[in-house]
Every structure is written in structure tokens, then in C-alpha cells.
Scaffold this motif. Structure first.
Motif, PDB file in Angstrom:
ATOM      1  N   MET A   1       0.831  -1.185   0.000  1.00 18.63           N
ATOM      2  CA  MET A   1       0.000   0.000   0.000  1.00 18.63           C
ATOM      3  C   MET A   1       0.879   1.253   0.000  1.00 18.63           C
ATOM      4  O   MET A   1       2.003   1.227   0.469  1.00 18.63           O
ATOM      5  N   ILE A   2       0.265   2.339  -0.488  1.00 14.63           N
ATOM      6  CA  ILE A   2       0.956   3.625  -0.522  1.00 14.63           C
ATOM      7  C   ILE A   2       0.542   4.402   0.726  1.00 14.63           C
ATOM      8  O   ILE A   2      -0.651   4.504   1.028  1.00 14.63           O
ATOM      9  N   PRO A   3       1.525   4.961   1.424  1.00 18.20           N
ATOM     10  CA  PRO A   3       1.185   5.756   2.624  1.00 18.20           C
ATOM     11  C   PRO A   3       0.258   6.916   2.259  1.00 18.20           C
ATOM     12  O   PRO A   3       0.364   7.502   1.181  1.00 18.20           O
ATOM     13  N   ASP A   4      -0.659   7.259   3.186  1.00 11.82           N
ATOM     14  CA  ASP A   4      -1.636   8.325   2.938  1.00 11.82           C
ATOM     15  C   ASP A   4      -0.973   9.662   2.605  1.00 11.82           C
ATOM     16  O   ASP A   4      -1.418  10.377   1.706  1.00 11.82           O
ATOM     17  N   GLY A   5       0.071   9.994   3.298  1.00 12.26           N
ATOM     18  CA  GLY A   5       0.760  11.262   3.061  1.00 12.26           C
ATOM     19  C   GLY A   5       1.315  11.353   1.656  1.00 12.26           C
ATOM     20  O   GLY A   5       1.236  12.393   0.998  1.00 12.26           O
ATOM     21  N   LEU A   6       1.857  10.244   1.181  1.00 12.73           N
ATOM     22  CA  LEU A   6       2.428  10.207  -0.156  1.00 12.73           C
ATOM     23  C   LEU A   6       1.313  10.323  -1.212  1.00 12.73           C
ATOM     24  O   LEU A   6       1.447  11.036  -2.203  1.00 12.73           O
ATOM     25  N   MET A   7       0.203   9.640  -0.960  1.00 12.92           N
ATOM     26  CA  MET A   7      -0.926   9.691  -1.890  1.00 12.92           C
ATOM     27  C   MET A   7      -1.499  11.102  -1.952  1.00 12.92           C
ATOM     28  O   MET A   7      -1.811  11.597  -3.043  1.00 12.92           O
ATOM     29  N   GLU A   8      -1.649  11.740  -0.812  1.00 15.39           N
ATOM     30  CA  GLU A   8      -2.177  13.119  -0.780  1.00 15.39           C
ATOM     31  C   GLU A   8      -1.235  14.069  -1.505  1.00 15.39           C
ATOM     32  O   GLU A   8      -1.670  14.957  -2.232  1.00 15.39           O
ATOM     33  N   SER A   9       0.051  13.875  -1.325  1.00 12.94           N
ATOM     34  CA  SER A   9       1.041  14.714  -2.005  1.00 12.94           C
ATOM     35  C   SER A   9       0.944  14.513  -3.514  1.00 12.94           C
ATOM     36  O   SER A   9       0.993  15.473  -4.294  1.00 12.94           O
ATOM     37  N   PHE A  10       0.787  13.261  -3.932  1.00  9.48           N
ATOM     38  CA  PHE A  10       0.652  12.940  -5.352  1.00  9.48           C
ATOM     39  C   PHE A  10      -0.603  13.579  -5.931  1.00  9.48           C
ATOM     40  O   PHE A  10      -0.575  14.182  -7.006  1.00  9.48           O
ATOM     41  N   LYS A  11      -1.712  13.493  -5.228  1.00  4.64           N
ATOM     42  CA  LYS A  11      -2.967  14.101  -5.678  1.00  4.64           C
ATOM     43  C   LYS A  11      -2.839  15.618  -5.774  1.00  4.64           C
ATOM     44  O   LYS A  11      -3.341  16.234  -6.717  1.00  4.64           O
ATOM     45  N   ALA A  12      -2.181  16.238  -4.812  1.00  7.92           N
ATOM     46  CA  ALA A  12      -1.989  17.690  -4.827  1.00  7.92           C
ATOM     47  C   ALA A  12      -1.134  18.103  -6.023  1.00  7.92           C
ATOM     48  O   ALA A  12      -1.412  19.114  -6.679  1.00  7.92           O
ATOM     49  N   ASP A  13      -0.091  17.310  -6.311  1.00  9.12           N
ATOM     50  CA  ASP A  13       0.762  17.610  -7.466  1.00  9.12           C
ATOM     51  C   ASP A  13      -0.037  17.529  -8.772  1.00  9.12           C
ATOM     52  O   ASP A  13       0.081  18.392  -9.644  1.00  9.12           O
ATOM     53  N   ILE A  14      -0.846  16.497  -8.889  1.00 12.77           N
ATOM     54  CA  ILE A  14      -1.661  16.327 -10.097  1.00 12.77           C
ATOM     55  C   ILE A  14      -2.662  17.470 -10.224  1.00 12.77           C
ATOM     56  O   ILE A  14      -2.857  18.025 -11.316  1.00 12.77           O
ATOM     57  N   LYS A  15      -3.283  17.829  -9.113  1.00 16.99           N
ATOM     58  CA  LYS A  15      -4.248  18.936  -9.145  1.00 16.99           C
ATOM     59  C   LYS A  15      -3.561  20.235  -9.567  1.00 16.99           C
ATOM     60  O   LYS A  15      -4.092  20.998 -10.375  1.00 16.99           O
ATOM     61  N   GLY A  16      -2.371  20.483  -9.048  1.00 16.20           N
ATOM     62  CA  GLY A  16      -1.613  21.684  -9.415  1.00 16.20           C
ATOM     63  C   GLY A  16      -1.251  21.695 -10.891  1.00 16.20           C
ATOM     64  O   GLY A  16      -1.364  22.721 -11.565  1.00 16.20           O
ATOM     65  N   GLU A  17      -0.815  20.547 -11.400  1.00 18.73           N
ATOM     66  CA  GLU A  17      -0.464  20.455 -12.813  1.00 18.73           C
ATOM     67  C   GLU A  17      -1.702  20.630 -13.690  1.00 18.73           C
ATOM     68  O   GLU A  17      -1.637  21.269 -14.747  1.00 18.73           O
ATOM     69  N   LYS A  18      -2.821  20.067 -13.273  1.00 17.04           N
ATOM     70  CA  LYS A  18      -4.064  20.219 -14.034  1.00 17.04           C
ATOM     71  C   LYS A  18      -4.471  21.686 -14.100  1.00 17.04           C
ATOM     72  O   LYS A  18      -4.826  22.193 -15.165  1.00 17.04           O
ATOM     73  N   THR A  19      -4.381  22.379 -12.959  1.00 20.46           N
ATOM     74  CA  THR A  19      -4.709  23.805 -12.923  1.00 20.46           C
ATOM     75  C   THR A  19      -3.782  24.592 -13.843  1.00 20.46           C
ATOM     76  O   THR A  19      -4.227  25.456 -14.597  1.00 20.46           O
TER      77      THR A  19
END
Length: 75
Positions: A1-19
Motif C-alpha cells: 500500500m501507498i502511505p496516505d501522506g504520499l498519496m495526498e502529495s501525489f494528488k496535490a501535485d496532479i491537481k496543481g499540474e491540471k490547474t
């Protein structure tokens, strides 16, 4: 499994790139509209210059002696 902190960081990066990509797309679309309007203005200017040129040539041709016009037609 992927740690929650790492997953949240990944999601934030994707959201930033999408924006960022959406902002870039908006800028490109705005630039396209500006260029389109500029091209339309240039086309109108060329058309006006052509019409003025043709009117000037007609005016000149009307003032030429008939002999000159005949010589031009014979060429």
C-alpha cells in the motif's frame, strides 16, 4: 500500500499540474482570438488598399487620351 501522506502529495501535485494546464490552455485560446482578430484586421486593410488602388487606376485610365488606351489594348 501507498502511505496516505504520499498519496495526498501525489494528488496535490496532479491537481496543481491540471490547474496549470488549464491556465495555459486559456492563455493559448486568448492568444488565438487576438491573432484571429489581428488577421481579420489585416485582411480588411489589404482589401481596402486594393479597392483604393483599383479606384485610383480607374481614375487614371479615365484621364488618359483615347490613343494611349488603344495602344494599351493592342499590347
Amino acid at each position: 500500500m501507498i502511505p496516505d501522506g504520499l498519496m495526498e502529495s501525489f494528488k496535490a501535485d496532479i491537481k496543481g499540474e491540471k490547474t496549470q494546464l488549464l491556465e495555459m490552455r486559456k492563455e493559448i485560446e486568448e492568444e488565438h482570438q487576438r491573432k484571429k482578430a489581428e488577421l481579420k484586421g489585416m485582411h480588411k486593410d489589404v482589401h481596402n488598399k486594393q479597392a483604393n488602388f483599383e479606384a485610383t487606376m480607374r481614375s487614371i485610365m479615365e484621364k488618359l487620351p483615347i490613343e494611349v488606351l488603344q495602344d494599351l489594348r493592342d499590347e
